[in-house]
Scaffold this motif. Sequence first.
Motif, mmCIF file in Angstrom:
data_model
loop_
_atom_site.group_PDB
_atom_site.id
_atom_site.type_symbol
_atom_site.label_atom_id
_atom_site.label_comp_id
_atom_site.label_asym_id
_atom_site.label_seq_id
_atom_site.Cartn_x
_atom_site.Cartn_y
_atom_site.Cartn_z
ATOM 1 N N GLN A 80 8.019 99.355 43.007
ATOM 2 C CA GLN A 80 9.055 99.813 42.079
ATOM 3 C C GLN A 80 8.929 99.093 40.752
ATOM 4 O O GLN A 80 9.047 99.704 39.691
ATOM 5 C CB GLN A 80 10.454 99.597 42.687
ATOM 6 C CG GLN A 80 11.605 99.851 41.741
ATOM 7 C CD GLN A 80 12.051 98.601 40.987
ATOM 8 O OE1 GLN A 80 11.992 97.484 41.490
ATOM 9 N NE2 GLN A 80 12.480 98.787 39.755
ATOM 10 N N ALA A 81 8.659 97.800 40.784
ATOM 11 C CA ALA A 81 8.500 97.024 39.549
ATOM 12 C C ALA A 81 7.340 97.572 38.723
ATOM 13 O O ALA A 81 7.457 97.745 37.507
ATOM 14 C CB ALA A 81 8.281 95.551 39.877
ATOM 15 N N PHE A 82 6.216 97.872 39.380
ATOM 16 C CA PHE A 82 5.055 98.426 38.680
ATOM 17 C C PHE A 82 5.382 99.786 38.066
ATOM 18 O O PHE A 82 5.027 100.059 36.916
ATOM 19 C CB PHE A 82 3.863 98.549 39.633
ATOM 20 C CG PHE A 82 2.698 99.283 39.024
ATOM 21 C CD1 PHE A 82 1.904 98.672 38.074
ATOM 22 C CD2 PHE A 82 2.420 100.593 39.392
ATOM 23 C CE1 PHE A 82 0.841 99.357 37.492
ATOM 24 C CE2 PHE A 82 1.361 101.284 38.823
ATOM 25 C CZ PHE A 82 0.568 100.658 37.869
ATOM 26 N N LEU A 83 6.042 100.651 38.835
ATOM 27 C CA LEU A 83 6.378 101.990 38.336
ATOM 28 C C LEU A 83 7.310 101.922 37.126
ATOM 29 O O LEU A 83 7.060 102.567 36.102
ATOM 30 C CB LEU A 83 7.042 102.823 39.434
ATOM 31 C CG LEU A 83 6.172 103.297 40.589
ATOM 32 C CD1 LEU A 83 7.030 103.922 41.680
ATOM 33 C CD2 LEU A 83 5.115 104.262 40.104
ATOM 34 N N ASP A 84 8.399 101.168 37.241
ATOM 35 C CA ASP A 84 9.437 101.170 36.213
ATOM 36 C C ASP A 84 9.108 100.355 34.965
ATOM 37 O O ASP A 84 9.767 100.516 33.934
ATOM 38 C CB ASP A 84 10.760 100.661 36.797
ATOM 39 C CG ASP A 84 11.475 101.723 37.609
ATOM 40 O OD1 ASP A 84 11.236 102.923 37.372
ATOM 41 O OD2 ASP A 84 12.275 101.350 38.485
ATOM 42 N N TYR A 85 8.132 99.496 35.037
ATOM 43 C CA TYR A 85 7.848 98.636 33.882
ATOM 44 C C TYR A 85 6.427 98.834 33.351
ATOM 45 O O TYR A 85 6.254 99.600 32.391
ATOM 46 C CB TYR A 85 8.216 97.184 34.193
ATOM 47 C CG TYR A 85 9.696 97.072 34.481
ATOM 48 C CD1 TYR A 85 10.622 97.098 33.443
ATOM 49 C CD2 TYR A 85 10.181 97.026 35.787
ATOM 50 C CE1 TYR A 85 11.985 97.053 33.689
ATOM 51 C CE2 TYR A 85 11.542 96.985 36.047
ATOM 52 C CZ TYR A 85 12.439 97.002 34.992
ATOM 53 O OH TYR A 85 13.787 96.965 35.239
ATOM 54 N N PRO A 86 5.393 98.233 33.906
ATOM 55 C CA PRO A 86 4.067 98.405 33.289
ATOM 56 C C PRO A 86 3.613 99.870 33.192
ATOM 57 O O PRO A 86 3.179 100.316 32.134
ATOM 58 C CB PRO A 86 3.132 97.599 34.190
ATOM 59 C CG PRO A 86 4.008 96.595 34.850
ATOM 60 C CD PRO A 86 5.328 97.273 35.022
ATOM 61 N N LEU A 87 3.718 100.622 34.279
ATOM 62 C CA LEU A 87 3.228 101.999 34.250
ATOM 63 C C LEU A 87 4.052 102.876 33.310
ATOM 64 O O LEU A 87 3.496 103.612 32.490
ATOM 65 C CB LEU A 87 3.207 102.603 35.655
ATOM 66 C CG LEU A 87 2.689 104.049 35.719
ATOM 67 C CD1 LEU A 87 1.250 104.138 35.215
ATOM 68 C CD2 LEU A 87 2.814 104.604 37.133
ATOM 69 N N ALA A 88 5.369 102.819 33.428
ATOM 70 C CA ALA A 88 6.226 103.678 32.605
ATOM 71 C C ALA A 88 5.981 103.452 31.112
ATOM 72 O O ALA A 88 5.845 104.409 30.341
ATOM 73 C CB ALA A 88 7.700 103.434 32.950
ATOM 74 N N PHE A 89 5.902 102.188 30.703
ATOM 75 C CA PHE A 89 5.731 101.919 29.273
ATOM 76 C C PHE A 89 4.290 102.104 28.822
ATOM 77 O O PHE A 89 4.045 102.436 27.663
ATOM 78 C CB PHE A 89 6.287 100.540 28.926
ATOM 79 C CG PHE A 89 7.783 100.537 28.956
ATOM 80 C CD1 PHE A 89 8.511 101.082 27.922
ATOM 81 C CD2 PHE A 89 8.466 100.024 30.053
ATOM 82 C CE1 PHE A 89 9.893 101.130 27.960
ATOM 83 C CE2 PHE A 89 9.848 100.058 30.103
ATOM 84 C CZ PHE A 89 10.568 100.613 29.054
#
Length: 189
Positions: A80-89
């Motif tokens: 979830q952290a990867f999806l909502d932060y590095p990947l999303a931005f």
Amino acid sequence: MKTQHFNTHLLVEIALFSVLCVILDLFSFKAWGQGGSISLQMLPIFVIAFRHGLKAGSITGLIFGLLQLLLGAYILNPIQAFLDYPLAFMLVGSAGVFSKSIQAAISKGKNGRLIFFIFIGTLLGSLLRLIVHIISAMIYFSAGATGHQSVLAYATIYNVSYMVPSFILTTLIIMAMFSAFKRLLVTNQ
């Protein structure tokens, strides 16, 4: 030597604009309990993407996403952290696919085309970010959906409620900035 200077200049620009994302995020309107805010945090990513293209825009978004993780993001688990932060931005930087079109519109003095490509670029970057947040919410925040509401509807409504205002605000500001100061988008490549 000139290539090394350009690379150093671009890296410094990416670093500064990544930090500017963090600063703009400090002035965001945070009224959502599970993350998300109305903010101009995407603005520097779009500037880099429009100036230097997809790769530079994506790297700027990735760095900002990682900085958010380091500075206290809303984390349930690593995926979830990867999806909502590095990947999303990082996906916000996809606006850079319109960099050459924007550069061409500026050099030819085509203001209508400039505004069009800025709008399409900010729409693409914002939409890709929104899609990732919806996927994350469907997987990790589905408990927020009520009995009569599907998980997809809940995830979409929740994320659209802050992403659409952020998109509109960012798009209006970036259009005004670049209509008045086209030199901000011109690179010396």
